[in-house]
Structure formats: C-alpha cells, structure tokens
Design an enzyme around this catalytic site. Structure first.
Site, PDB file in Angstrom:
ATOM      1  N   SER A 128       0.704  -1.011  -0.118  1.00 27.29           N
ATOM      2  CA  SER A 128       0.092  -0.271   0.144  1.00 27.29           C
ATOM      3  C   SER A 128       0.898   1.280   0.115  1.00 27.29           C
ATOM      4  O   SER A 128       1.485   1.554   0.560  1.00 27.29           O
ATOM      5  CB  SER A 128      -1.254  -0.328   1.301  1.00 27.29           C
ATOM      6  OG  SER A 128      -1.472   1.226   1.426  1.00 27.29           O
ATOM      7  N   TYR A 147      -1.749  -0.883  11.549  1.00 26.85           N
ATOM      8  CA  TYR A 147      -1.928  -1.999   9.660  1.00 26.85           C
ATOM      9  C   TYR A 147      -0.530  -1.401   8.989  1.00 26.85           C
ATOM     10  O   TYR A 147      -0.155  -2.387   7.651  1.00 26.85           O
ATOM     11  CB  TYR A 147      -3.446  -1.327   9.240  1.00 26.85           C
ATOM     12  CG  TYR A 147      -3.279  -1.342   7.880  1.00 26.85           C
ATOM     13  CD1 TYR A 147      -3.706  -2.473   7.373  1.00 26.85           C
ATOM     14  CD2 TYR A 147      -2.873  -0.289   6.539  1.00 26.85           C
ATOM     15  CE1 TYR A 147      -4.027  -2.565   5.925  1.00 26.85           C
ATOM     16  CE2 TYR A 147      -3.235   0.340   4.856  1.00 26.85           C
ATOM     17  CZ  TYR A 147      -3.056  -1.713   4.688  1.00 26.85           C
ATOM     18  OH  TYR A 147      -3.651  -1.544   3.918  1.00 26.85           O
ATOM     19  N   LYS A 195       1.999  -3.967   6.727  1.00 26.02           N
ATOM     20  CA  LYS A 195       2.693  -3.953   5.393  1.00 26.02           C
ATOM     21  C   LYS A 195       3.771  -4.357   5.577  1.00 26.02           C
ATOM     22  O   LYS A 195       4.817  -4.279   4.154  1.00 26.02           O
ATOM     23  CB  LYS A 195       2.068  -2.952   4.603  1.00 26.02           C
ATOM     24  CG  LYS A 195       0.291  -3.016   4.245  1.00 26.02           C
ATOM     25  CD  LYS A 195       0.227  -4.166   3.320  1.00 26.02           C
ATOM     26  CE  LYS A 195      -1.583  -4.630   3.359  1.00 26.02           C
ATOM     27  NZ  LYS A 195      -1.516  -5.793   2.508  1.00 26.02           N
TER      28      LYS A 195
HETATM   29  P1  NAD Z   1     -11.129  -6.756   0.949  1.00 24.51           P
HETATM   30  O1  NAD Z   1     -10.730  -6.568   2.649  1.00 24.51           O
HETATM   31  O2  NAD Z   1     -11.897  -6.269   0.721  1.00 24.51           O
HETATM   32  O3  NAD Z   1     -10.320  -8.338   0.989  1.00 24.51           O
HETATM   33  C1  NAD Z   1      -9.349  -9.042   1.445  1.00 24.51           C
HETATM   34  C2  NAD Z   1      -9.703  -9.956   1.911  1.00 24.51           C
HETATM   35  O4  NAD Z   1      -8.858 -11.061   2.391  1.00 24.51           O
HETATM   36  C3  NAD Z   1     -11.159 -10.422   2.388  1.00 24.51           C
HETATM   37  O5  NAD Z   1     -12.109 -11.406   1.641  1.00 24.51           O
HETATM   38  C4  NAD Z   1     -11.265 -11.211   3.384  1.00 24.51           C
HETATM   39  O6  NAD Z   1     -11.552 -12.130   4.128  1.00 24.51           O
HETATM   40  C5  NAD Z   1      -9.973 -11.614   3.256  1.00 24.51           C
HETATM   41  N1  NAD Z   1      -9.236 -12.192   4.687  1.00 24.51           N
HETATM   42  C6  NAD Z   1      -8.292 -11.262   5.479  1.00 24.51           C
HETATM   43  N2  NAD Z   1      -7.518 -12.540   6.203  1.00 24.51           N
HETATM   44  C7  NAD Z   1      -7.842 -13.353   6.092  1.00 24.51           C
HETATM   45  C8  NAD Z   1      -6.880 -14.472   6.292  1.00 24.51           C
HETATM   46  N3  NAD Z   1      -6.553 -14.505   7.691  1.00 24.51           N
HETATM   47  N4  NAD Z   1      -7.555 -15.904   5.911  1.00 24.51           N
HETATM   48  C9  NAD Z   1      -7.862 -16.329   5.010  1.00 24.51           C
HETATM   49  N5  NAD Z   1      -8.410 -14.761   4.342  1.00 24.51           N
HETATM   50  C10 NAD Z   1      -8.558 -13.641   4.571  1.00 24.51           C
HETATM   51  O7  NAD Z   1      -9.729  -5.931   1.158  1.00 24.51           O
HETATM   52  P2  NAD Z   1      -9.555  -5.664   0.012  1.00 24.51           P
HETATM   53  O8  NAD Z   1      -9.519  -3.581  -0.797  1.00 24.51           O
HETATM   54  O9  NAD Z   1      -9.716  -5.817  -1.443  1.00 24.51           O
HETATM   55  O10 NAD Z   1      -7.862  -5.212  -0.327  1.00 24.51           O
HETATM   56  C11 NAD Z   1      -7.006  -6.176  -0.968  1.00 24.51           C
HETATM   57  C12 NAD Z   1      -5.264  -5.732  -0.577  1.00 24.51           C
HETATM   58  O11 NAD Z   1      -4.712  -4.619  -0.805  1.00 24.51           O
HETATM   59  C13 NAD Z   1      -5.183  -6.497   1.393  1.00 24.51           C
HETATM   60  O12 NAD Z   1      -4.020  -6.382   1.412  1.00 24.51           O
HETATM   61  C14 NAD Z   1      -5.110  -4.565   1.207  1.00 24.51           C
HETATM   62  O13 NAD Z   1      -4.073  -4.827   2.691  1.00 24.51           O
HETATM   63  C15 NAD Z   1      -4.141  -4.139   0.412  1.00 24.51           C
HETATM   64  N6  NAD Z   1      -5.167  -2.623   0.301  1.00 24.51           N
HETATM   65  C16 NAD Z   1      -6.053  -2.409   0.460  1.00 24.51           C
HETATM   66  C17 NAD Z   1      -6.156  -0.910  -0.165  1.00 24.51           C
HETATM   67  C18 NAD Z   1      -7.872  -0.479  -0.209  1.00 24.51           C
HETATM   68  O14 NAD Z   1      -7.819   0.340  -0.266  1.00 24.51           O
HETATM   69  N7  NAD Z   1      -8.927  -1.197  -0.262  1.00 24.51           N
HETATM   70  C19 NAD Z   1      -4.716   0.003  -0.647  1.00 24.51           C
HETATM   71  C20 NAD Z   1      -3.548  -0.414  -0.326  1.00 24.51           C
HETATM   72  C21 NAD Z   1      -3.924  -2.009   0.158  1.00 24.51           C
HETATM   73  C1  WQD Z   2      -9.054   9.747   0.688  1.00 16.52           C
HETATM   74  C2  WQD Z   2      -9.580  11.243   1.555  1.00 16.52           C
HETATM   75  C3  WQD Z   2      -9.675  11.828   3.713  1.00 16.52           C
HETATM   76  C4  WQD Z   2     -13.592  10.181   4.430  1.00 16.52           C
HETATM   77  C5  WQD Z   2      -6.685   4.831   2.935  1.00 16.52           C
HETATM   78  C6  WQD Z   2      -5.577   4.497   3.973  1.00 16.52           C
HETATM   79  C7  WQD Z   2      -4.392   3.606   3.211  1.00 16.52           C
HETATM   80  C8  WQD Z   2      -4.964   2.883   1.889  1.00 16.52           C
HETATM   81  C9  WQD Z   2      -5.983   3.424   1.211  1.00 16.52           C
HETATM   82  C10 WQD Z   2      -4.871   0.838   2.655  1.00 16.52           C
HETATM   83  C11 WQD Z   2      -8.843  11.490   2.617  1.00 16.52           C
HETATM   84  C12 WQD Z   2     -11.582  12.383   3.262  1.00 16.52           C
HETATM   85  C13 WQD Z   2     -12.378   9.709   3.339  1.00 16.52           C
HETATM   86  C14 WQD Z   2     -14.901  10.694   4.398  1.00 16.52           C
HETATM   87  C15 WQD Z   2     -13.210  12.516   3.908  1.00 16.52           C
HETATM   88  N1  WQD Z   2      -5.476   2.132   2.233  1.00 16.52           N
HETATM   89  N2  WQD Z   2     -12.066  11.994   3.818  1.00 16.52           N
HETATM   90  N3  WQD Z   2     -14.242  12.772   4.304  1.00 16.52           N
HETATM   91  O1  WQD Z   2      -6.895   7.807   4.186  1.00 16.52           O
HETATM   92  O2  WQD Z   2      -6.436   7.610   1.355  1.00 16.52           O
HETATM   93  O3  WQD Z   2      -6.449   5.699   2.631  1.00 16.52           O
HETATM   94  O4  WQD Z   2      -7.536   3.890   2.500  1.00 16.52           O
HETATM   95  O5  WQD Z   2      -3.829  -0.210   2.104  1.00 16.52           O
HETATM   96  O6  WQD Z   2      -3.733   2.976   3.859  1.00 16.52           O
HETATM   97  O7  WQD Z   2      -5.577   5.036   5.138  1.00 16.52           O
HETATM   98  O8  WQD Z   2      -8.439   6.957   1.601  1.00 16.52           O
HETATM   99  O9  WQD Z   2     -10.356   7.058   0.871  1.00 16.52           O
HETATM  100  O10 WQD Z   2      -9.931   7.414   3.468  1.00 16.52           O
HETATM  101  O11 WQD Z   2      -9.285   9.384   2.600  1.00 16.52           O
HETATM  102  O12 WQD Z   2     -13.504  14.018   3.178  1.00 16.52           O
HETATM  103  O13 WQD Z   2     -15.742  10.819   5.240  1.00 16.52           O
HETATM  104  O14 WQD Z   2     -10.969  11.735   1.701  1.00 16.52           O
HETATM  105  O15 WQD Z   2      -9.775  12.668   4.614  1.00 16.52           O
HETATM  106  O16 WQD Z   2      -8.187  13.230   1.577  1.00 16.52           O
HETATM  107  P1  WQD Z   2      -6.396   7.923   2.591  1.00 16.52           P
HETATM  108  P2  WQD Z   2      -9.941   7.717   1.705  1.00 16.52           P
END
Ligand code: NAD
Ligand code: WQD
Length: 347
Positions: free
Chosen positions: A124, A148, A152
């Site tokens: 991430s 979190y 990562k």
């Molecule tokens: P998500 O929660 O929709 O998907 C993650 C999946 O992993 C879920 O289906 C959950 O049930 C499963 N899971 C969690 N722990 C598990 C375990 N111990 N064993 C088996 N399954 C398990 O999240 P997503 O948004 O699809 O994210 C996928 C990956 O990308 C994650 O690693 C997340 O940290 C990373 N990521 C997400 C974002 C985002 O904003 N969505 C941003 C950056 C990185």
């Molecule tokens: C985006 C912008 C908020 C909600 C998070 C995690 C990051 C990654 C992605 C996994 C910011 C603003 C948000 C609301 C708002 N996840 N906001 N009102 O914080 O960039 O990233 O998700 O890896 O680790 O921290 O994403 O969508 O929460 O926010 O004003 O109700 O929207 O302040 O500027 P963020 P977000």
C-alpha cells in the site's frame, strides 16, 4: 498449473480473479470470508463463464492451508488476504499483526515447502508514511503511522529477507494508491461493513440516501481547495496491474516494488464534483476537523510500473465515479440481498 489467489473474495481480489480467468489462467481462491461475501464467487463465475476452486480457509490455519497446496498444482501466488482498516488496526493491533503477518509467514513457509517461489504481494502507499514531497517514487523512505501500515512495511521486509536467503524467489510488491470504482457490469464492487471509512463508498451511500451528508475532513490543507489530495485508481486498472506483475514473476527472479496509481491527484471536493457529474445526484457535505493521521497530499510517480511492467492506468475519475455509482444503485445492500431494491428510488 493454477494461480493461488488469497483474499480472492475481497474487493480487489474479486476483480483480479475476473481478469485472470478472462486471460485464461486457472485459479484457486482461498479466503476466510472475514471481510467478504460468498456470493462474490458466483458473480465471478457468472461474469467469466468459468469455474474455479474455492477454499474457505484462514491463512492462520496452516494445516488447512497446506491442504490447498497438496490438492492443487500451484504455479504462483497473488496474496491479497489481510485486514485493512487503519482505525481498527489501532484498536486491535495484535489481531492485525497476527492476521496479516502470521498469515503471510505461513503462506511463504508453505510456498517454500512446495517449491513455489513466485509471489505478487498487495502492499500500500501507506508504507510511504508522511511523504516529504510528491509525486512519490518507489525509492522514497518507508515508514508507517499505524499498525496496519506497519504490517505492510514488515511484510515487505520479510519478503526482502526471503529473497536474500534464496535468490530463486520472484517477488513483486505492488503499492496501491487509492482503489475505487467497480466492475463496469455493476456485479462486483466494494461492500464495506457498517459505516464506510473510505471516501468513495461514503459518497455513494450519500448519493443513494443511506447516509445524510459527507463529512469533509479538513479544508485547511496546503492544496488547491484546502481538502486532501489522493491518487484514486480504478479497481479494474489495478486488477490488470496484477496480470502484468504475474508476467514479471513468471519470467525473472528478483524482488521489486511498484506504485500502482494514475499519477494524478484529486482533492476531496474534486471527487465530489466528479461524482455529482457522473451520477446526477447532489452530495451535501459539511467541513469538519481534519481526521487524525491523514496526510495532505499523496500521489504516485508511476513511471517504474510503466517502464518495467508495461502497465498504466487508463480509466479516469469519471469512469471511477460512474462505476462506483452503478455498483451502489444496482446493489444497495452490497452482496447481502436484493429484497430492498424496489424501495430505493432509482435515477
Ligand atoms: P478486502 O477486505 O475486500 O479483501 C481482503 C480479503 O482477504 C477479504 O475477502 C478477507 O475475507 C480476506 N482475508 C483477510 N484475512 C484473511 C485470512 N487470515 N485468511 C484468509 N482470508 C483472509 O480488501 P481489499 O480492498 O480487496 O484489499 C486487498 C489487499 O490490498 C489487502 O491486503 C489490503 O491491505 C491491500 N490494500 C487495499 C487498499 C484499499 O484501499 N482497498 C489499498 C492498499 C492496499
Ligand atoms: C481519502 C480522502 C480523507 C472519508 C486509506 C488508508 C490507506 C489505503 C487506502 C489500504 C482523505 C477524505 C475520507 C470521509 C473525507 N488503504 N475523506 N471524508 O485515507 O487516503 O487511505 O485507504 O492500504 O492505507 O489510510 O483514503 O478514502 O479514507 O480518504 O473527507 O468520510 O478523503 O481525509 O483526504 P486514505 P480515504
């Protein structure tokens, strides 16, 4: 030979499964459904007209996970499974460390045991902590501001140590920026539990009338309109990035990290405006205090992914908003059920 997709029932994983199946890969999905719904799997089958094996297995349950390796001929792994809510990770850090790190350790141990050394890992942009400037390149100093993010960061380090110990490993670390959007069919999308933490699902729920108004977290940041700027990326572009990463791990050994973003930042108010244009709905909002831990501006330098993976995002903010909205109106209760659909006034 199959690609093992951990977390394949989740938001990004499900979209990636669709693209993998369309591209002709055989896949095996492992998910404990802790943050996803079983209905997703049939939607993937329906969209691709292809079948695949699913194991409802927790990565922490090493012996059940081992069965997956015993019963299938796995060539490479795309590892999405993990918990991802920043606020929750502050409240239950041990659970986050255990789930994300122990889960990854067990997965890697089994990969070693069964001599599978090709891995694509979901990292991430959070590993850049508070970036000193933008755009962010992959060689920026890494840090984290919450448990979190530290999971990562630690997993990235673990994977680097794994490669140092055995240079046969082929590992691609993908650092996602802000994934939004949904499958253009409206059949797959993000289905948060309870009140959404992230901006786009919050906006779509305001758009459909489930939530009253958006709270904009601060308008005194050093940005064009004072609201936070992020690099939003369409989840289908992100999914396609995994296919490129897979190509790389299949062909060379090494470990490398890539930013997956568009390279362009949008402020909160710009996203609201783009959403209103795409949906035809008004999004009332109030500006409130900054959210603790938020950074002002975050967007990617995407040249490394372009040059080395041959990947670039092609979908713009309009598509992202439109697809998020289509998903919301077609699935007002996410994957849960469709009983309430007729009660909701459609556009
Ligand atoms: P998500 O929660 O929709 O998907 C993650 C999946 O992993 C879920 O289906 C959950 O049930 C499963 N899971 C969690 N722990 C598990 C375990 N111990 N064993 C088996 N399954 C398990 O999240 P997503 O948004 O699809 O994210 C996928 C990956 O990308 C994650 O690693 C997340 O940290 C990373 N990521 C997400 C974002 C985002 O904003 N969505 C941003 C950056 C990185
Ligand atoms: C985006 C912008 C908020 C909600 C998070 C995690 C990051 C990654 C992605 C996994 C910011 C603003 C948000 C609301 C708002 N996840 N906001 N009102 O914080 O960039 O990233 O998700 O890896 O680790 O921290 O994403 O969508 O929460 O926010 O004003 O109700 O929207 O302040 O500027 P963020 P977000």
């Amino acid at each position: 030979m199959a690609i093992l997709v951990t977390g394949g029932a989740g938001y990004i994983g499900s979209h990636t499964c669709v693209e993998l199946l369309i591209a002709g890969f055989e896949i095996v999905v492992v998910d404990n459904l802790s943050n996803s719904n079983i209905n997703v799997l049939n939607r993937i089958r329906e969209l691709t007209k292809k079948d695949f094996k699913f194991y409802e297995v927790d990565l922490i349950d090493k012996s059940s996970l081992e069965d997956v390796f015993i019963e299938n001929s796995i060539e490479a792994v795309i590892h999405f499974a993990g918990l991802k809510a920043v606020g929750e990770s502050v409240k239950i850090p041990l659970h986050y460390y255990h789930n994300n790190i122990t889960g990854t350790l067990f997965l890697c141990e089994l990969m070693e045991k069964y001599d599978i050394k090709k891995l694509v890992f979901s990292s991430s942009a959070t590993v850049y902590g508070v970036p000193i400037n933008v755009p962010i390149t992959e060689d920026f100093l890494l840090s984290a501001t919450n448990p979190y993010g530290r999971t990562k960061l630690m997993i990235e380090e673990i994977l680097r140590d794994l490669y140092i110990q055995n240079r046969d490993w082929n590992i691609v670390i993908l650092r996602y920026f802000n994934p939004i959007g949904a499958h253009p069919s409206g059949r797959l999308g993000e289905d948060p539990n309870g009140l959404p933490n992230n901006l786009m699902p919050y906006i779509t729920q305001v758009g459909i009338g489930k939530l009253e108004e958006l709270r904009v977290f601060g308008n005194d940041y050093p940005t064009s309109d004072g609201t936070g700027v992020r690099d939003y990326i369409h989840v289908v572009d992100l999914a396609l990035g995994h296919l490129k990463a897979l190509e790389k791990v299949m062909s060379t050994s090494g470990i490398d990290a890539y930013n997956l973003g568009t390279g362009r930042g949008y402020s909160v108010l710009e996203v609201v405006e783009a959403f209103e244009k795409a949906s035809g709905r008004k999004v009332p909002y109030t500006v409130v205090e900054r959210r603790p831990g938020d950074i002002p501006i975050c967007y990617a330098d995407v040249n490394k992914a372009k040059k080395e993976l041959g990947w670039a995002a092609t979908r713009g903010i309009g598509d992202m908003c439109l697809d998020s909205w289509q998903w919301q109106i077609k699935n007002p209760n996410g994957y849960e059920d469709f009983k309430h659909i007729s009660k909701i006034k459609m556009n």
